[in-house]
Motif scaffolding. Sequence first.
Motif, PDB file in Angstrom:
ATOM      1  N   THR A 256       0.809  -1.224   0.000  1.00 58.46           N
ATOM      2  CA  THR A 256       0.000   0.000   0.000  1.00 58.46           C
ATOM      3  C   THR A 256       0.839   1.269   0.000  1.00 58.46           C
ATOM      4  N   HIS A 302      -6.804  -4.812  -0.226  1.00 61.05           N
ATOM      5  CA  HIS A 302      -7.733  -4.321  -1.254  1.00 61.05           C
ATOM      6  C   HIS A 302      -9.098  -4.041  -0.642  1.00 61.05           C
ATOM      7  N   PHE A 303      -9.555  -4.940   0.213  1.00 63.65           N
ATOM      8  CA  PHE A 303     -10.876  -4.761   0.830  1.00 63.65           C
ATOM      9  C   PHE A 303     -10.834  -3.744   1.966  1.00 63.65           C
ATOM     10  N   MET A 305      -8.934  -1.154   2.343  1.00 63.73           N
ATOM     11  CA  MET A 305      -8.786   0.218   1.875  1.00 63.73           C
ATOM     12  C   MET A 305     -10.054   0.757   1.224  1.00 63.73           C
ATOM     13  N   GLN A 306     -11.027  -0.111   1.011  1.00 61.36           N
ATOM     14  CA  GLN A 306     -12.315   0.362   0.506  1.00 61.36           C
ATOM     15  C   GLN A 306     -13.186   0.961   1.601  1.00 61.36           C
ATOM     16  N   ILE A 307     -12.808   0.704   2.864  1.00 61.10           N
ATOM     17  CA  ILE A 307     -13.607   1.223   3.981  1.00 61.10           C
ATOM     18  C   ILE A 307     -13.528   2.746   4.025  1.00 61.10           C
ATOM     19  N   HIS A 308     -12.293   3.283   3.934  1.00 62.87           N
ATOM     20  CA  HIS A 308     -12.088   4.732   3.882  1.00 62.87           C
ATOM     21  C   HIS A 308     -11.153   5.043   2.712  1.00 62.87           C
ATOM     22  N   PRO A 309     -11.642   4.975   1.487  1.00 62.57           N
ATOM     23  CA  PRO A 309     -10.760   5.194   0.335  1.00 62.57           C
ATOM     24  C   PRO A 309     -10.345   6.660   0.202  1.00 62.57           C
ATOM     25  N   ASP A 320      -1.213  -1.338  -8.223  1.00 61.89           N
ATOM     26  CA  ASP A 320      -2.550  -1.615  -8.758  1.00 61.89           C
ATOM     27  C   ASP A 320      -2.694  -3.085  -9.122  1.00 61.89           C
ATOM     28  N   ASN A 324      -5.488  -5.014  -7.138  1.00 62.50           N
ATOM     29  CA  ASN A 324      -6.705  -5.161  -7.934  1.00 62.50           C
ATOM     30  C   ASN A 324      -6.601  -6.171  -9.066  1.00 62.50           C
TER      31      ASN A 324
END
Length: 546
Positions: A256, A302-303, A305-309, A320, A324
């Motif tokens: 990350t 990946h998952f 960082m979707q909480i607070h992108p 990437d 992803n």
Amino acid sequence: MSNKVRRSQNKKSAKSVSAQEILEMIVEYIVAAVMAAMCIAVSFYAKNGYNKIGDAKFAAYRVVMSVGFSVFLAAGAVLLSVWFCGRKRIQEPPAASFFGYIKENLSLTDFCVLAYLLFSTISVASGSFYENALWGSSGWNMGWMSQLSFVLIYLVVSRFGRHYRGFLMVFCGAAFVVFLIAVLHRMLIDPIGFYEGLNGSQMAQFLSTMGQATWYASYLVVALPVGVAVFLFAEKTVWRVWGGIYTVVGFASLVTQNSDSAYFALAGFMLVFFLVCTQKRETLNRFVEVCTFFFAVGKMMHFLMQIHPNPDLEYDFVTDLILNGKVTWILLGFCLLFCLFLYVRRNRPYQVVRMCRVGRAAVFVAAAVVIIMVALIVLQSRGVLSGGLGETLSTVSYFNWNDAWGNGRGRIWSFAVKVFAGENIRHKFFGVGPDCFSSYVEAVHGEEAQLLWGDKILTNAHNEWLTTLVNTGIFGALSYIGIFITAFRRYLRAWQQDYLLVGAAASAVSYMAYNFFCYQQVCCTPFVFLMLGVGEYLLREKSRQV
């Protein structure tokens, strides 16, 4: 000679030995305290958040080194005098004693370190940029004093690093906290308050307590291999568990941090570990587990960082792909199946010779891949490739050499090569001075640099080895590179003496790979010399036991 006289001399000799041992213990504790203080200060100190954080960290580093080495030198002077008096009683000719000591106590890596210090010193006079050469360019501070401190770190740890496990625990403990904060920062969770007042774009550029993401990554790639080595080779379960947790958090930060250069470092140190791990079934199993950790952590992050992108965080190509890309799911599945395969075959005979050949083959394959990639970049940039291959490669930025290649490194490297080619003989062989790249460019190529970068100052070549070539000349660059190459070879040859030798070798390779695209600075270079010193100490201790 009477028995009374002999007893008197024996008592004096015993007292001198005892005094020397006490002084050695004091010096060893001083070294351990200084190294531990350095690890904590550089890892955590920041005066005003990210504002001039590099200067703040160097200021803390300079205080620790100045105070610590002053105390060390005072104790060392007393120890040296006691040692000299002891040698004098033996009545050995001074010349024989001196050259004998040199022959017995200096390794090839030691000679490279001392040669580098010598040629760095000569480069100060060669370049004539005395102020910058002494302390370095503003904001970077990699002048002669810093080079001297790196050499001293190596020398004192390699000679008086008996408590290396203690200060390595401090180093890794501090690094674990730094890694964890970086992971939370990428999820926009700020436990230390450094993100207050920053916008999304700024938060994408800064990480943890290290500042700029590239500076942070340089710290990460030196510290991470140490914990991975613990997981791979430690015999006690408690250390394996600790090493596994450290590795997972380190990987979570690596995938990350968003600097593609870190993945070259990852490839470097993982190749070192694979080369060693093929020699035993158990370590090979653990290596595959580490690979599984890496790809699993990539999908986990990946998952998370979707909480607070952060919409302003634009991933680099490899980041990437790891987070992803569908191919990484395939690689994760392959690693899991390979783990299962090795578990099923755990009771089968292990072909050590065959697997060692596989490890060596992997090194040759990696070298071939690098050569092929360089060849493709050259051919693609000259328009030689056409058809489907040329069109495919044109879609990947790394295969298209131009001024913008590698975030502008194409232009910087081309310019740096031109700078070196235009130097006189003195500068070619002895350099323009430590951290004097910008001073020389301004004095000799100022107009061209102004046209290329405007008011921005080009402090280095964004390639440590090319920067060293310009700053310290051919002799300085060869001796500097020799430090890492000789250490790597010697540490791997003797790795079975202590698995931390593998950790030191892996950290050195990781540093070399990462800084092919980056530069010396306080967040990473002191720590790689610390690890080199530990490796040298382990070899010296083993030779004494033999």
